[in-house]
Design an enzyme around this catalytic site. Sequence first.
Site, PDB file in Angstrom:
ATOM      1  N   ASP A 147      28.571  49.728  28.442  1.00 36.44           N
ATOM      2  CA  ASP A 147      27.801  51.009  28.106  1.00 36.44           C
ATOM      3  C   ASP A 147      26.249  50.659  29.153  1.00 36.44           C
ATOM      4  O   ASP A 147      26.394  50.873  30.208  1.00 36.44           O
ATOM      5  CB  ASP A 147      27.163  50.949  26.704  1.00 36.44           C
ATOM      6  CG  ASP A 147      26.423  52.153  26.170  1.00 36.44           C
ATOM      7  OD1 ASP A 147      27.390  53.070  25.980  1.00 36.44           O
ATOM      8  OD2 ASP A 147      25.323  52.326  25.877  1.00 36.44           O
ATOM      9  N   PHE A 165      30.187  60.422  21.888  1.00 35.01           N
ATOM     10  CA  PHE A 165      30.496  59.222  21.019  1.00 35.01           C
ATOM     11  C   PHE A 165      31.884  59.043  20.777  1.00 35.01           C
ATOM     12  O   PHE A 165      32.596  59.734  19.790  1.00 35.01           O
ATOM     13  CB  PHE A 165      29.587  59.758  19.802  1.00 35.01           C
ATOM     14  CG  PHE A 165      29.438  58.685  18.485  1.00 35.01           C
ATOM     15  CD1 PHE A 165      29.886  57.480  18.593  1.00 35.01           C
ATOM     16  CD2 PHE A 165      27.889  58.782  18.021  1.00 35.01           C
ATOM     17  CE1 PHE A 165      29.661  56.468  17.533  1.00 35.01           C
ATOM     18  CE2 PHE A 165      27.456  57.711  17.440  1.00 35.01           C
ATOM     19  CZ  PHE A 165      28.553  56.748  16.888  1.00 35.01           C
TER      20      PHE A 165
HETATM   21  C1  PRP Z   1      29.608  47.179  21.858  1.00 37.44           C
HETATM   22  C2  PRP Z   1      30.964  46.604  22.973  1.00 37.44           C
HETATM   23  C3  PRP Z   1      30.276  45.739  23.944  1.00 37.44           C
HETATM   24  C4  PRP Z   1      28.649  46.238  24.017  1.00 37.44           C
HETATM   25  C5  PRP Z   1      28.366  46.930  25.112  1.00 37.44           C
HETATM   26  O1  PRP Z   1      29.661  46.158  21.017  1.00 37.44           O
HETATM   27  O2  PRP Z   1      31.957  46.119  22.311  1.00 37.44           O
HETATM   28  O3  PRP Z   1      30.065  44.410  23.325  1.00 37.44           O
HETATM   29  O4  PRP Z   1      28.398  47.186  22.735  1.00 37.44           O
HETATM   30  O5  PRP Z   1      27.401  47.556  25.253  1.00 37.44           O
HETATM   31  P1  PRP Z   1      26.374  47.318  26.472  1.00 37.44           P
HETATM   32  O6  PRP Z   1      26.834  47.678  27.847  1.00 37.44           O
HETATM   33  O7  PRP Z   1      25.106  48.143  26.175  1.00 37.44           O
HETATM   34  O8  PRP Z   1      25.876  45.852  26.238  1.00 37.44           O
HETATM   35  P2  PRP Z   1      28.828  46.233  19.573  1.00 37.44           P
HETATM   36  O9  PRP Z   1      27.512  45.648  19.957  1.00 37.44           O
HETATM   37  O10 PRP Z   1      28.833  47.686  19.201  1.00 37.44           O
HETATM   38  O11 PRP Z   1      29.533  45.194  18.814  1.00 37.44           O
HETATM   39  P3  PRP Z   1      31.153  45.389  18.226  1.00 37.44           P
HETATM   40  O12 PRP Z   1      32.140  45.265  19.333  1.00 37.44           O
HETATM   41  O13 PRP Z   1      31.357  44.655  17.057  1.00 37.44           O
HETATM   42  O14 PRP Z   1      31.527  46.971  17.580  1.00 37.44           O
END
Ligand code: PRP
Length: 182
Positions: A105, A154
């Site tokens: 993201d 989303f």
């Molecule tokens: C999500 C995804 C990545 C991160 C990406 O994890 O799995 O690790 O966000 O976002 P970024 O590019 O903005 O850093 P999340 O923190 O939602 O945890 P999860 O995998 O346990 O759902």
Amino acid sequence: MNNGILKILVTEKEIEEATTRIAAEIDRDYAGNNGRLVLLGILKGSIPFLSELMKKIKSNPEIEVMKVSSYGSGTKTSGSVKIILDWQREHIEECDIIVVEDIIDSGRTLSYLCQYLKQKGAKSVRTCTLLDKPSRREVEFVPDYCGMEVPDEFVVGFGLDYDERYRALPYVGVLKPEVYSN
Ligand code: PRP
């Protein structure tokens, strides 16, 4: 289809095809490699993708996991990444690591992890994601292996959650706005 889902964005078949393609790319790139190939899954979102990918890679990769928390202060713009569960293995200098994610993201998590693993002395570090949302980038980051780009919607399913739900869906779908606006 799950009744919280507005539409399916990436079907099971498309996920399967992307995973097969990425596994072949990894086998090609690491053929004849004399290090230890390690798939490092980032919990929890990467679980379904990691488990499909590891079965398709022929060069017998090793598996590790880490858990990180982005946005420790609760705001998406804080940019902080905190390690909750670290890599515990010795001899990291023998390891060719591929960090496996469900989605990129802002790019902050992978950008931080690449730097962290290199500082720890990894032989090499590459990144692999099922989904990429380049329109959301806050730091410049391009993955080495990518399933597909998705628009800024989303998305949930195949590891991706909303409030810990929907991770177990076998496809990636767009969440109905009424689910998260209530
Ligand atoms: C999500 C995804 C990545 C991160 C990406 O994890 O799995 O690790 O966000 O976002 P970024 O590019 O903005 O850093 P999340 O923190 O939602 O945890 P999860 O995998 O346990 O759902």
